[in-house]
Design a protein around this motif. Sequence first.
Motif, PDB file in Angstrom:
ATOM      1  N   PHE A 458     110.595  84.720   2.743  1.00  0.00           N
ATOM      2  CA  PHE A 458     111.948  85.291   3.008  1.00  0.00           C
ATOM      3  C   PHE A 458     112.146  87.272   3.603  1.00  0.00           C
ATOM      4  CE2 PHE A 458     115.450  82.123   0.837  1.00  0.00           C
ATOM      5  CZ  PHE A 458     115.494  81.428   1.295  1.00  0.00           C
ATOM      6  N   GLU A 459     111.280  87.497   2.686  1.00  0.00           N
ATOM      7  CA  GLU A 459     109.974  89.196   2.560  1.00  0.00           C
ATOM      8  C   GLU A 459     109.768  89.507   4.157  1.00  0.00           C
ATOM      9  OE1 GLU A 459     108.647  92.588  -0.280  1.00  0.00           O
ATOM     10  OE2 GLU A 459     108.234  91.040  -0.059  1.00  0.00           O
ATOM     11  N   GLU A 460     109.161  88.619   3.964  1.00  0.00           N
ATOM     12  CA  GLU A 460     108.365  88.685   5.858  1.00  0.00           C
ATOM     13  C   GLU A 460     109.270  88.359   6.851  1.00  0.00           C
ATOM     14  OE1 GLU A 460     104.740  86.141   8.185  1.00  0.00           O
ATOM     15  OE2 GLU A 460     105.069  86.200   6.061  1.00  0.00           O
ATOM     16  N   GLU A 461     109.888  87.667   7.005  1.00  0.00           N
ATOM     17  CA  GLU A 461     111.318  87.325   8.071  1.00  0.00           C
ATOM     18  C   GLU A 461     112.330  88.059   7.637  1.00  0.00           C
ATOM     19  OE1 GLU A 461     113.554  83.928   7.215  1.00  0.00           O
ATOM     20  OE2 GLU A 461     111.490  82.296   7.282  1.00  0.00           O
ATOM     21  N   ALA A 462     112.172  89.326   6.937  1.00  0.00           N
ATOM     22  CA  ALA A 462     113.184  90.710   6.941  1.00  0.00           C
ATOM     23  C   ALA A 462     112.275  91.776   7.911  1.00  0.00           C
ATOM     24  CB  ALA A 462     114.061  90.938   5.444  1.00  0.00           C
ATOM     25  N   SER A 466     113.812  93.458  10.504  1.00  0.00           N
ATOM     26  CA  SER A 466     113.798  94.619  11.372  1.00  0.00           C
ATOM     27  C   SER A 466     113.144  95.750  12.187  1.00  0.00           C
ATOM     28  CB  SER A 466     113.176  95.493  10.093  1.00  0.00           C
ATOM     29  OG  SER A 466     113.206  96.721   9.675  1.00  0.00           O
ATOM     30  N   ARG A 467     111.862  95.072  12.339  1.00  0.00           N
ATOM     31  CA  ARG A 467     111.060  95.526  13.760  1.00  0.00           C
ATOM     32  C   ARG A 467     111.699  94.792  14.775  1.00  0.00           C
ATOM     33  NH1 ARG A 467     106.931  93.812  10.421  1.00  0.00           N
ATOM     34  NH2 ARG A 467     106.541  92.055  10.996  1.00  0.00           N
ATOM     35  N   ASN A 468     111.793  93.464  15.180  1.00  0.00           N
ATOM     36  CA  ASN A 468     112.881  93.215  16.608  1.00  0.00           C
ATOM     37  C   ASN A 468     114.016  94.523  16.975  1.00  0.00           C
ATOM     38  OD1 ASN A 468     110.870  91.578  16.666  1.00  0.00           O
ATOM     39  ND2 ASN A 468     112.041  89.710  15.760  1.00  0.00           N
ATOM     40  N   ARG A 469     114.508  94.417  15.780  1.00  0.00           N
ATOM     41  CA  ARG A 469     115.625  95.407  15.056  1.00  0.00           C
ATOM     42  C   ARG A 469     115.880  96.392  16.209  1.00  0.00           C
ATOM     43  NH1 ARG A 469     120.740  94.247  13.769  1.00  0.00           N
ATOM     44  NH2 ARG A 469     122.596  95.730  13.367  1.00  0.00           N
ATOM     45  N   PHE A 470     114.562  97.081  15.751  1.00  0.00           N
ATOM     46  CA  PHE A 470     114.369  98.602  15.608  1.00  0.00           C
ATOM     47  C   PHE A 470     114.217  98.739  17.876  1.00  0.00           C
ATOM     48  CE2 PHE A 470     110.797 101.361  17.106  1.00  0.00           C
ATOM     49  CZ  PHE A 470     111.336 103.121  16.573  1.00  0.00           C
ATOM     50  N   THR A 513     123.425  99.206   6.800  1.00  0.00           N
ATOM     51  CA  THR A 513     122.458  99.561   5.695  1.00  0.00           C
ATOM     52  C   THR A 513     121.966  97.387   4.977  1.00  0.00           C
ATOM     53  OG1 THR A 513     124.675  99.676   4.309  1.00  0.00           O
ATOM     54  CG2 THR A 513     123.213 101.804   4.869  1.00  0.00           C
ATOM     55  N   LYS A 514     122.931  97.391   5.475  1.00  0.00           N
ATOM     56  CA  LYS A 514     123.110  95.793   5.214  1.00  0.00           C
ATOM     57  C   LYS A 514     120.713  95.226   5.305  1.00  0.00           C
ATOM     58  CE  LYS A 514     124.605  90.767   5.826  1.00  0.00           C
ATOM     59  NZ  LYS A 514     125.615  90.514   7.274  1.00  0.00           N
ATOM     60  N   THR A 515     120.497  94.965   6.386  1.00  0.00           N
ATOM     61  CA  THR A 515     118.842  94.311   6.060  1.00  0.00           C
ATOM     62  C   THR A 515     118.499  95.497   5.294  1.00  0.00           C
ATOM     63  OG1 THR A 515     119.528  94.518   8.281  1.00  0.00           O
ATOM     64  CG2 THR A 515     116.692  94.564   7.731  1.00  0.00           C
TER      65      THR A 515
END
Length: 994
Positions: A458-462, A466-470, A513-515
């Motif tokens: 889950f941490e790796e997917e998060a 985050s990178r994709n969102r950036f 701040t959800k992510t």
Amino acid sequence: MIIKELQIYGYGKIENVTISNLHSFTVFYGENEAGKSTIMSFIHSMLFGFPTKVQAEQRYEPKSGIRYGGKLLFEINDKGHIVIERIKGKATGDVIVTLEDGTRGGEDLLKELLSRMDKSLYQSIFSFNLQGLQNIHQLKKEDLGRFLFSTGAVGTDRLVSINSTLQKEMDERFKPSGKKPVINEKLKELKEVYHQLKSSENKNEGYWQLVRQRNELVEEISQLANSEEVLMQELHQLQEWKKLEPVVKELEYVKEKIEGKPPIKFPVEGIKRLDQIIQWMKPLEAQKERLDRKILVLSEEIRNSQPNLALLDKEIDIQEALDKLPLLETLSEEEKSLRIQLEHLQRQKRECVSKLHIPLPDDALLNIDTSMFMKERVKIAQKKQWKLNEKKEELDALFEQEKLDLELLENRIAFYKNELLSENEYLELEEKVKLSSPASLKSDQLQVKQTLNMLMGFEEEANKESRNRFFQLLAFTIISIFLGVFGLMRSEPLFIFISISLFLIVLFSSLSTKTRKTKKNIRTQLEDLLKEEKELDVQIQALNSDQFHENSRRLEMEKQKAEELKILNVKWEQQNTHYERIILEFEKWEIESAEIESELKSIAQKLCLSEEVTKSYLGEAFDLLERIKQTIHEQHALQLQIDKKIDVIQRISNRIEELGRLFFEKQFPLPQLALELRNRLREEQQKYIIFSGKNEKLDESKEELEKVISELNQFRNEMNELFVLADVINEEEYRSAGLEMDKQTEDRNKIEELQKQIAFSSLTKEVIGKLIKITDIKQAIIEKNTDIEQNHKRREEALKTLSETKHQISILEEGGKYSELLHKYTQLKAELEDEAKDWARVALAKELLNKTMKVFNEEKLPAVLGKAEEYLSFLTEGNYQRIVPKENESGFYIHRKDYSVFEANELSQATMEQVYVAIRLALVTTIYKKRPFPIMIDDSFVNFDHVRTSRVLELLKKITNNQVLFFTCHRHLLKDLQGSHIIRLEEMPVPQLK
């Protein structure tokens, strides 16, 4: 239509037999080879003709040479009684049909009466067994409709397969997009030949003129050939007339010879008949004289001998009385024997009464109730008494055993309760085992590791999210700046508005701040799980395996003890139930014991017995009472026999004495009187025999004399009839007329012979009438030969010209190529037309068949299936109620009353046959309702049990519109056919085989 009577002249082994009074439901019963199949075939043959020799069906021609055929009498509502007589003649026999009003006719009238029904259709619809619908369960709905239509139309299932056969035949001839069918190939070949023919025809300009000339020559040659044929025929007639002319002239001469003479009246073979009559009369006249003398002698002898007729009139009475003398002695002996038996029965009765101690008179003893109901009541009471005694012993033994088993169980339960740990101690032990279990700790450790792996994923997917969102926010920012700059430069407020909107979205997403919170939670859970994993590693290293095994063993033992205790508690409850049940049985036994004691007291009162005897010896006492009553009845019967015998002895003696007083003046003792009567009767009988014999001879002689006189008179009458026919008065004139008649007969025979010669000639009367006018026949023949030669020469010249014309055509046809192409084109065109006609005929037949079957499916099939369902419900007593064809596949469903649905092939053989019978009878009563022909059934229910057989026979009896003729060889069916008209074929006279 109802068949009333069968008259069989000769059919198979049945000869000269009449079967009449056939009812609407008639049963023909007979064993094998009794004639059932012969009678069925006879009815078919009378209605539709004898089987021909080329057919496989048996003809049943009689071996004894008796006349082949018979009569069939039947009745039709609107026609009345009709008689069909068919005997051996042409292939199917000669038939005569006679209606009630006297109208007579042949095959055409019979076909009209039978509504054009043929034999195969009748046998398939109205004359059936359990064959013909063996594969009915495989038919689709539309196929079932076709099948029923086919069966209703032609009597077989041939139309079911005709439709597919027609379609296959059409496809073999022509397909719109096909290449291999015959018509497709012919069309292709015809087109190619046509193009070749046109190419060759354009090269020949004068060709068609030569062709017309050739056709004209062919026509001329044909006419000349016909003319030559006519001339040859006329020449043949002239030549034949040359031979026949003398015969015609002689015939005219003989006719002129007898025309002037009147015909003589004379009987056929008159002289021979007269001589024969005279020859027969001579011995009859001599016999008459002999009989006259014999009658005189016999009359004299009869007058001299006369018997005592008064004694002979009483011959029967005397003989009957004398015949009873042995009976008289026998009766006396029997009377003595009966009296001895009567005394013996009286002793038996006294002994039985003394055993029971019931001094009652005979009338009172006879009034005691010893009926079958009382006997059964006694037996039941005794059985109940014995059963209660046995039950008491069983209950005592069971009570002791159950009581002992219950006490043992209670002791074991108390022992196990003392051995078990308390609840708190058990829970502590269970907790120790759980905490010291390596398997449990390792399982927890494995679960922690799996949770760690999942959270790390889950941490790796998060992080990826985050990178994709950036990158997405960066792209939106660039697009927003580009649109803002473009809007400012072009002064477009829409682009400026879109640019500001995109920038606000990017700004809001970046501030979310959800992510970050999600990533923080995952990190916290990972740290907690890592701590827990370390603690589990420490616990596993600190484990003591010996203590764990000891605690586990103790816990398992406690569990076993607890389980044993549960089992013992269940057994105790069961045993306690048994114990209480035995106590209840004791209470029931006491109630039943009181009831049987009351019953025994009631029986003792009705049988006039004491209670002690009733309780101990009820059965023996009842048997003694029955024996006493039987003995009393036997005494009365013996006394009645003795009285009857005394009465018969007195009547026989009185009759003999009465007859003695009629014929003897002196009195004799009874034995001597009987002897005298016998001797006197014998003497008079001898006299009467002689007297009767002479009377019979006299009567015979008189009868013979009357017969001789009658024959003589008959011969004289015949002779006078011959004289009348010849118109003469005596024998001499009769013989003279006979000679003249012979001469005229000879001339007439000559005329007939000449007429036969003329008739055998090929010349007709019209031709002879023309030829007889020719004066010189030889000259006419010469002239006709000259005409034939001239016609032949003209035909030879035309043939020569035709040959030259054909040669010129062949030169123009490129060495024969055009002629070949033209011939081939014409031949192909004719073949194509023939094939097209065949295809159109098959297509039309298929279309008509489909339309007819469609109408049948929509209108007739529902009615047939509705009636079949009604019959099936009756046959199965309502168990099966509906017949529903499948929509898109083969077969049909049968619905049972409990809403279960079966395919036809899932039913039993007997039930499937019930479906078959229902459908066949539905065809008869719906489609053929207006043609009520007799139904003939040949042993079609051998697979049915007695219930199904009874139902189907009851259904057949309810069919009132059709006569039912049922043929069977099974005797057990006759009990279900009581009240029906049964014809037993073994009582029918059948010639014995030599």
